[in-house]
Structure formats: structure tokens, C-alpha cells
Design a protein around this motif. Sequence first.
Motif, PDB file in Angstrom:
ATOM      1  N   SER A   1       0.818  -1.204   0.000  1.00  0.00           N
ATOM      2  CA  SER A   1       0.000   0.000   0.000  1.00  0.00           C
ATOM      3  C   SER A   1       0.859   1.264   0.000  1.00  0.00           C
ATOM      4  N   ASN A   2       0.262   2.365  -0.486  1.00  0.00           N
ATOM      5  CA  ASN A   2       0.950   3.657  -0.425  1.00  0.00           C
ATOM      6  C   ASN A   2       0.830   4.306   0.953  1.00  0.00           C
ATOM      7  N   ASP A   3       0.071   3.680   1.852  1.00  0.00           N
ATOM      8  CA  ASP A   3      -0.058   4.160   3.234  1.00  0.00           C
ATOM      9  C   ASP A   3       1.071   3.547   4.073  1.00  0.00           C
ATOM     10  N   PRO A   4       1.982   4.357   4.595  1.00  0.00           N
ATOM     11  CA  PRO A   4       3.124   3.802   5.345  1.00  0.00           C
ATOM     12  C   PRO A   4       2.722   3.025   6.585  1.00  0.00           C
ATOM     13  N   ASP A   5       1.521   3.256   7.108  1.00  0.00           N
ATOM     14  CA  ASP A   5       1.056   2.530   8.289  1.00  0.00           C
ATOM     15  C   ASP A   5       0.262   1.280   7.938  1.00  0.00           C
ATOM     16  N   HIS A   6       0.020   1.065   6.657  1.00  0.00           N
ATOM     17  CA  HIS A   6      -0.742  -0.113   6.249  1.00  0.00           C
ATOM     18  C   HIS A   6       0.083  -1.377   6.494  1.00  0.00           C
ATOM     19  N   PHE A   7      -0.604  -2.449   6.819  1.00  0.00           N
ATOM     20  CA  PHE A   7       0.078  -3.699   7.142  1.00  0.00           C
ATOM     21  C   PHE A   7       1.016  -4.148   6.024  1.00  0.00           C
ATOM     22  N   THR A   8       0.557  -4.087   4.772  1.00  0.00           N
ATOM     23  CA  THR A   8       1.381  -4.570   3.662  1.00  0.00           C
ATOM     24  C   THR A   8       2.647  -3.740   3.492  1.00  0.00           C
ATOM     25  N   ASN A   9       2.595  -2.471   3.875  1.00  0.00           N
ATOM     26  CA  ASN A   9       3.766  -1.611   3.780  1.00  0.00           C
ATOM     27  C   ASN A   9       4.750  -1.898   4.911  1.00  0.00           C
ATOM     28  N   ARG A  10       4.233  -2.012   6.118  1.00  0.00           N
ATOM     29  CA  ARG A  10       5.090  -2.235   7.275  1.00  0.00           C
ATOM     30  C   ARG A  10       5.778  -3.592   7.236  1.00  0.00           C
TER      31      ARG A  10
ATOM     32  N   LYS B   1       6.479  -5.431   4.406  1.00  0.00           N
ATOM     33  CA  LYS B   1       6.952  -5.794   3.067  1.00  0.00           C
ATOM     34  C   LYS B   1       8.308  -6.506   3.118  1.00  0.00           C
ATOM     35  N   GLY B   2       9.118  -6.226   4.145  1.00  0.00           N
ATOM     36  CA  GLY B   2      10.391  -6.947   4.298  1.00  0.00           C
ATOM     37  C   GLY B   2      10.167  -8.426   4.553  1.00  0.00           C
ATOM     38  N   ASN B   3       9.112  -8.755   5.313  1.00  0.00           N
ATOM     39  CA  ASN B   3       8.763 -10.160   5.561  1.00  0.00           C
ATOM     40  C   ASN B   3       8.357 -10.840   4.268  1.00  0.00           C
ATOM     41  N   THR B   4       7.553 -10.135   3.452  1.00  0.00           N
ATOM     42  CA  THR B   4       7.090 -10.708   2.190  1.00  0.00           C
ATOM     43  C   THR B   4       8.259 -10.920   1.237  1.00  0.00           C
ATOM     44  N   LEU B   5       9.199  -9.992   1.216  1.00  0.00           N
ATOM     45  CA  LEU B   5      10.381 -10.142   0.367  1.00  0.00           C
ATOM     46  C   LEU B   5      11.166 -11.385   0.764  1.00  0.00           C
ATOM     47  N   PHE B   6      11.395 -11.570   2.059  1.00  0.00           N
ATOM     48  CA  PHE B   6      12.128 -12.756   2.508  1.00  0.00           C
ATOM     49  C   PHE B   6      11.404 -14.033   2.094  1.00  0.00           C
ATOM     50  N   TYR B   7      10.103 -14.083   2.341  1.00  0.00           N
ATOM     51  CA  TYR B   7       9.347 -15.300   2.004  1.00  0.00           C
ATOM     52  C   TYR B   7       9.419 -15.599   0.509  1.00  0.00           C
ATOM     53  N   THR B   8       9.185 -14.584  -0.317  1.00  0.00           N
ATOM     54  CA  THR B   8       9.113 -14.790  -1.765  1.00  0.00           C
ATOM     55  C   THR B   8      10.471 -15.142  -2.353  1.00  0.00           C
ATOM     56  N   SER B   9      11.502 -14.405  -1.949  1.00  0.00           N
ATOM     57  CA  SER B   9      12.796 -14.523  -2.622  1.00  0.00           C
ATOM     58  C   SER B   9      13.728 -15.558  -2.012  1.00  0.00           C
ATOM     59  N   MET B  10      13.612 -15.799  -0.704  1.00  0.00           N
ATOM     60  CA  MET B  10      14.554 -16.705  -0.051  1.00  0.00           C
ATOM     61  C   MET B  10      13.927 -18.000   0.442  1.00  0.00           C
ATOM     62  N   TYR B  11      12.739 -17.922   1.004  1.00  0.00           N
ATOM     63  CA  TYR B  11      12.162 -19.142   1.589  1.00  0.00           C
ATOM     64  C   TYR B  11      11.393 -19.975   0.564  1.00  0.00           C
ATOM     65  N   LYS B  12      10.327 -19.435   0.008  1.00  0.00           N
ATOM     66  CA  LYS B  12       9.443 -20.238  -0.845  1.00  0.00           C
ATOM     67  C   LYS B  12      10.123 -20.675  -2.128  1.00  0.00           C
ATOM     68  N   HIS B  13      10.587 -19.737  -2.926  1.00  0.00           N
ATOM     69  CA  HIS B  13      11.039 -20.090  -4.271  1.00  0.00           C
ATOM     70  C   HIS B  13      12.512 -20.468  -4.332  1.00  0.00           C
ATOM     71  N   PHE B  14      13.300 -20.044  -3.363  1.00  0.00           N
ATOM     72  CA  PHE B  14      14.689 -20.497  -3.323  1.00  0.00           C
ATOM     73  C   PHE B  14      14.835 -21.759  -2.480  1.00  0.00           C
ATOM     74  N   TYR B  15      14.518 -21.668  -1.183  1.00  0.00           N
ATOM     75  CA  TYR B  15      14.772 -22.804  -0.305  1.00  0.00           C
ATOM     76  C   TYR B  15      13.845 -23.989  -0.616  1.00  0.00           C
ATOM     77  N   GLU B  16      12.569 -23.740  -0.807  1.00  0.00           N
ATOM     78  CA  GLU B  16      11.633 -24.845  -1.045  1.00  0.00           C
ATOM     79  C   GLU B  16      11.650 -25.318  -2.496  1.00  0.00           C
ATOM     80  N   ASP B  17      11.627 -24.380  -3.453  1.00  0.00           N
ATOM     81  CA  ASP B  17      11.535 -24.770  -4.862  1.00  0.00           C
ATOM     82  C   ASP B  17      12.894 -24.935  -5.526  1.00  0.00           C
TER      83      ASP B  17
END
Length: 463
Positions: free
Chosen positions: A240-249, A251-267
Motif C-alpha cells: 500500500s501507499n499508506d506507510p502505516d498499512h500492514f502490507t507496507n510495514r 513488506k520486508g517479511n514478504t520479500l524474505f518469504y518470496t525470494s529466499m524461503y518459498k522459491h529459493f529454499y523450497e523450490d
Amino acid sequence: FFKMKTFHIFSVFAISDRIAFSSSYDTTNVRGSVKTSENRQLQLNTDVTFTGACEFVNVVQAYENAYSSGKYELTKQLGLAEGAADDEIENAINLKCASVTDKDAMTFSAASNKGYQFDQNYFDGGTEWNQEIEKNKYDGNLAVDAGRIPLFYNSVARRTQVNWPGYIPNFDDTSSCNLRTVMCCWVSERKGQYDPIDNSDVCVVDMERSPRSNHVAGGFTIYDGGKLSDKVYCNGFTWSNDPDHFTNRFKGNTLFYTSMYKHFYEDGYVKNVPGAPMCGCAEQMPIVTHSDCTSTIEGYTFAFDENTLTVSLNLTFEPCENGIDLASYYGSLVDTNQVTVEEKDKLDEIIVGKNNCKKAVDKFLVNKFLVRGDPFILDEKAEYVGCFKDKGQRALPTLKGRGKSLTECAMLCDGIPILGDNTQVNVGVVVKPITNMAKNQVVVTVMVEMWDLGEIVSISTYE
């Protein structure tokens, strides 16, 4: 040995106590919560887990789902007097939630614990994480080479906010990431068993977009969708463009999951499209036809143990709603004012949609004041023909004649090195003047043709 033995004895007793306890009462699991029988409201070691924001309405509803008298049970666990007013309950809940949401965030570099340079190289498609192939349970096994990743996922990425790694150029949100979208594209896998799922075609890599990743100031590569045998898998997320929105706060967690855990470590997906980052802000990534989409689901667990109620973050990650792709999900955010129409249009120029590569390439070339020519045929006559003398004069080839065929050009340029390379092969150029409509000037674009045994090997462009 004595300490280890004591630990195991303790664990057995703890597990046995929980089993005996849970078998004594009528229980039903509800997303990790426990519903008691009508005869007993208070129960030890009870967890109530729910998705959504940590706020009064969601917490009360979760307790109502978990207990037959949920609000009564919540009031007791919060240490409030029976019959407490809603405002008092809400204030107590807000304090509990703040104990989680206001916690200090974990630095992203703790995920690999290998330092800034390693992380940057990893996201560019380098390091042993991307280069090695799993051969057996010891050689190249991710459980050994990257065993920290699942530990970080379970103990940190799902439980604590992870800082955004803006110190890595790929994710620098001061000069990039204006679309608030990250995408990763992988072209290989390290388990040696199968290629990545092929969900996208690469149209263009504009190297000017990511010079800190490819170490090239400019240039581009046109793939036009590539070959049918090329396998590329892209996945990304937005916030979100709202800095207080959950997805914004988070986003570092989502980056780790997408780039390192799910598609790198698991796949086991690895390596980048040549000339582009493996992962980066969308503005730095290649023009592609498709990207899958990942979303982060906000959730919390209220755990009551005898006299203490504790709250913890409980994130989950899953494909975006109804499995829609990243561009479609991004477009859906326009209706909630989290994305502007202009931002959507810009992302649509990066993720262009199925079968739209040719159209995207043509538009890209026009922006470079270039147009496609007709396919070169060996007997086709060229308007101008010239040869390179050396690397230093590549933009000003030596004129060899006019109206020559490509075959004749190859003969005229026989033995001239390729851009300073000592390899003696036939090299020629076709020089076509193109009018710069913006400046009303003539720009000479040099199409470099390289022949080997009469066949065109590669094409590059220079201005």
C-alpha cells in the motif's frame, strides 16, 4: 549428558500432561484455538489464533468462535473485572496488540547472516546459493548450505517485523520502487531435477534500469519472448501507499518469504535473466508477459497460560486472492485508492500480458527512436555498407561502398577484428540514418551484423 537427559524427561512430562489434559475435555480446534465444553470456561495452555488486524472486533469474534462465552473468557484473561465495559476491554486489547506491533524490527541481513555484499550478489543472481547444484545430501544440499533460512522463517519472518533492505540497490526506495512492487524472475533451479515452472516470457532487458546489478551503463537485449525451450518463472508482490498499512510495514517479511524461503529454499529456483537483477523493484526488472502474485496475511495468536495472556504475530503467506497475477492484483488496488491509474499504466509497461511481447518491444524501440527493419536476407542490398576497424572506432565504421549485398559486405570486411577482438571473422555493418523526431536531427543507428560461415550470428545496436 546429564543436562540432555533432564531436558528429555521434562519434555516427556510436558507432552504427557498436555495429552492427558486435552483428552479430559470436549475440545474442537478452530484455526489453532480450543473450544471448551459448556461446563468449563477456563482452560490452561489455550491459544486463540485469527487473521486480520489486532483490534477489538476481530479479537472478540475470535474468542466467540473459540469459547461458548468468548467475551466473558477474554475479559478474565485480560485481568478485568466481570462485566467490564467495551471501552475498557478495547483499551486492554490495544495495549496487548501494541506489545507486538511496536516491537523493534529485525534487520533483513540477519536472514542470511552473510553480510551486505553477499545479499546484494544473491539478489543479482550470484553467490554459491545461485551457482551450486545439489548433488547429494552433503554436496549442494540447501538444508546444509542455507539451513538458516527455514529457522529464520519460522522464528522471525512469521513472528516479527523484518526491516526493508533499502541499503541494497535492487530495493532502494529512495531512487526506485515508486510503484511499490517487487518482482523476481528465475531461469534455473539448483536441484538438478527439473526446470522452473514456465509462467512468463521475457521481452526486453533494458540494462540502463539496473546498472548497479549488471555493472553496465546502458544497452539492451531484445528477447521477443525467447525460444519455446526457455523456462522463466516470475513472482512478485506489492504494498500500500499508506506507510502505516500492514502490507507496507511488513513488506520486508514478504520479500524474505518470496525470494529466499518459498522459491529459493523450497523450490530451488535460482539465477537471473542475463543483464537484469534476479529480484528487484519492478522498475529495475525486465519487461515480461506475466508474474504470479504473493500476498501476506496478517494474523495474531492470543495465548493464555494460567495467569498470563501474551500476544504474538502470526503471519501467513499465500498466492494473491483467487490466484490472480501480479498485474491484475495491482490493478484491483486502484478501486481502494492504494494505487493510482498512472501507476497501474506504468506497471502494465513492465508486465505486458500474454502474447504482447512484440507490441512491447516495438514501443520500447520507438522510445529509443528505433523501428524494426525487414528481416535481413543474405542477398538483400544494404543502403550503406561499412566495416569496423577497431573497438575505438565502432561508432564510425569505415565506408566500404553502397548497394552491396550482405554476402558482398562480408567479403569486403573479411579479416577485420570484431570490436577489437583478435578473432578473424567476417564482420560488416548496415548503416541506416533515422530522423530524431524530438530534436529534428539525424541519428545514425548502426546495426552490427556478425557472420560466421555465411550465417548471421548476432545483432547488436549502437548509436
